[in-house]
Design an enzyme around this catalytic site. Structure first.
Site, mmCIF file in Angstrom:
data_model
loop_
_atom_site.group_PDB
_atom_site.id
_atom_site.type_symbol
_atom_site.label_atom_id
_atom_site.label_comp_id
_atom_site.label_asym_id
_atom_site.label_seq_id
_atom_site.Cartn_x
_atom_site.Cartn_y
_atom_site.Cartn_z
ATOM 1 N N ASP A 88 10.290 -50.926 -37.810
ATOM 2 C CA ASP A 88 8.906 -50.512 -37.559
ATOM 3 C C ASP A 88 8.266 -49.882 -38.791
ATOM 4 O O ASP A 88 8.940 -49.616 -39.796
ATOM 5 C CB ASP A 88 8.855 -49.538 -36.366
ATOM 6 C CG ASP A 88 9.855 -48.397 -36.474
ATOM 7 O OD1 ASP A 88 10.427 -48.190 -37.562
ATOM 8 O OD2 ASP A 88 10.067 -47.706 -35.467
ATOM 9 N N GLU A 133 7.408 -47.605 -27.058
ATOM 10 C CA GLU A 133 7.219 -46.403 -26.260
ATOM 11 C C GLU A 133 7.406 -46.719 -24.778
ATOM 12 O O GLU A 133 7.332 -47.885 -24.379
ATOM 13 C CB GLU A 133 5.784 -45.882 -26.486
ATOM 14 C CG GLU A 133 5.449 -45.532 -27.930
ATOM 15 C CD GLU A 133 6.062 -44.205 -28.385
ATOM 16 O OE1 GLU A 133 7.123 -43.799 -27.872
ATOM 17 O OE2 GLU A 133 5.474 -43.583 -29.297
ATOM 18 N N ASN A 137 11.899 -39.505 -26.109
ATOM 19 C CA ASN A 137 11.342 -40.144 -24.904
ATOM 20 C C ASN A 137 11.997 -41.496 -24.602
ATOM 21 O O ASN A 137 11.513 -42.251 -23.769
ATOM 22 C CB ASN A 137 9.813 -40.304 -25.033
ATOM 23 C CG ASN A 137 9.424 -41.282 -26.134
ATOM 24 O OD1 ASN A 137 10.281 -41.834 -26.822
ATOM 25 N ND2 ASN A 137 8.131 -41.506 -26.311
HETATM 26 C C1 GLP Z 1 11.102 -42.565 -34.896
HETATM 27 C C2 GLP Z 1 11.374 -44.051 -35.252
HETATM 28 C C3 GLP Z 1 12.552 -44.575 -34.506
HETATM 29 C C4 GLP Z 1 13.645 -43.521 -34.553
HETATM 30 C C5 GLP Z 1 13.228 -42.373 -33.676
HETATM 31 C C6 GLP Z 1 14.168 -41.176 -33.724
HETATM 32 O O1 GLP Z 1 9.819 -42.321 -34.475
HETATM 33 N N1 GLP Z 1 10.270 -44.928 -35.068
HETATM 34 O O2 GLP Z 1 12.980 -45.814 -35.073
HETATM 35 O O3 GLP Z 1 14.845 -44.043 -34.085
HETATM 36 O O4 GLP Z 1 11.894 -42.023 -33.853
HETATM 37 O O5 GLP Z 1 13.956 -40.390 -34.850
HETATM 38 P P1 GLP Z 1 14.985 -39.329 -35.387
HETATM 39 O O6 GLP Z 1 16.166 -40.089 -35.847
HETATM 40 O O7 GLP Z 1 14.291 -38.624 -36.495
HETATM 41 O O8 GLP Z 1 15.318 -38.437 -34.223
#
Ligand code: GLP
Length: 244
Positions: A70, A146, A139
């Protein structure tokens, strides 16, 4: 009964090195592997290990192809909060992967829908993803899928949840500067990967993971769809794996 393989490790470092070994073996078995990559805090330890393996001469990335999950939209590549920038600074600048083998949804594209369509086509043209690395949002989001009414089939332009904007504000100057939209592989794109590694660390992911892995399969909890995949390895540290 589930096909999920769950590995709970004592620490973040052990979680990361386990995942890095699986990636290393994947590249040894298939030097031109197509890897799906994630951003966020969770995979940083894995990327650090991968750099070390490259430096030590254990892994050659010269034929590896990558697709990131993404990117925010719109965002400039040079922006320190872009996932493009993150990938350069946390992995790509330190290994021998050729630039043309790297794919990240383009946050500078003029038309987000065309960009998503083209991105999905490129993944298909290279034969799909061999090994996809995933983190998980509090979430239950994977990539930027989402909680929603339906699972998205392919790469798409998405509006971020208020909770995600709040959660990711820590990487930005403040909540107001977090982009409201993103481009993300769809649930379908992710589910077509041959193998998946789902990573999670820290206590705040414990309930999210339990609900995703043992709760009902629903687009309201996007990661729950992984229960239907044939080859998922969940790797956590002790805190995130507490309820598994
Ligand atoms: C982000 C990314 C995800 C990621 C998630 C968890 O927003 N778009 O690909 O896996 O949220 O993030 P983190 O690893 O910082 O907890």
């Amino acid at each position: 009964m589930s096909n999920l393989k769950i590995l709970v490790r004592e620490s973040y470092e052990l979680m990361s090195s386990r995942a890095a070994s699986i990636i290393e073996n994947q590249i040894h078995d298939k030097p031109d592997s197509v890897l799906g990559l994630a951003t966020g805090s969770t995979p940083l330890g894995v990327y650090a290990e991968m750099m070390l393996k490259y430096k030590a001469g254990d892994t050659d990335f010269s034929r590896v192809r990558t697709f990131n999950l993404d990117e925010y939209y719109p965002i400039k590549k040079a922006d320190a909060q872009s996932y493009y920038y993150y990938m350069r600074k946390n992995l790509f600048d330190f290994i021998n992967i050729p630039d043309e083998n790297i794919h990240i949804p383009d946050g500078e594209a003029t038309d987000p829908n065309t960009e998503c369509y083209t991105y999905e086509e490129k993944i298909t043209a290279l034969g799909g993803i061999d090994l996809q690395i995933l983190g998980i949002g509090v979430n239950g989001h994977i990539g930027f899928n989402e909680p929603a009414k339906a699972f998205a089939a392919a790469t798409h332009h998405v509006k971020l949840d208020a909770s995600t904007i709040k959660e990711n504000a820590r990487f930005f100057a403040n909540e107001k500067t977090v982009p409201t939209h993103a481009l993300t592989m769809g649930i379908g794109t992710i589910m077509r990967a041959t193998k998946i590694i789902l990573l999670a660390n820290g206590a705040k992911k414990a309930e999210t993971l339990r609900d995703a892995l043992y709760g009902p399969i629903t687009p309201q909890n996007p990661a729950s769809v992984l229960q239907l995949h044939r080859d998922v390895t969940v790797i956590t540290d002790r805190d995130a794996g507490r309820l598994l």
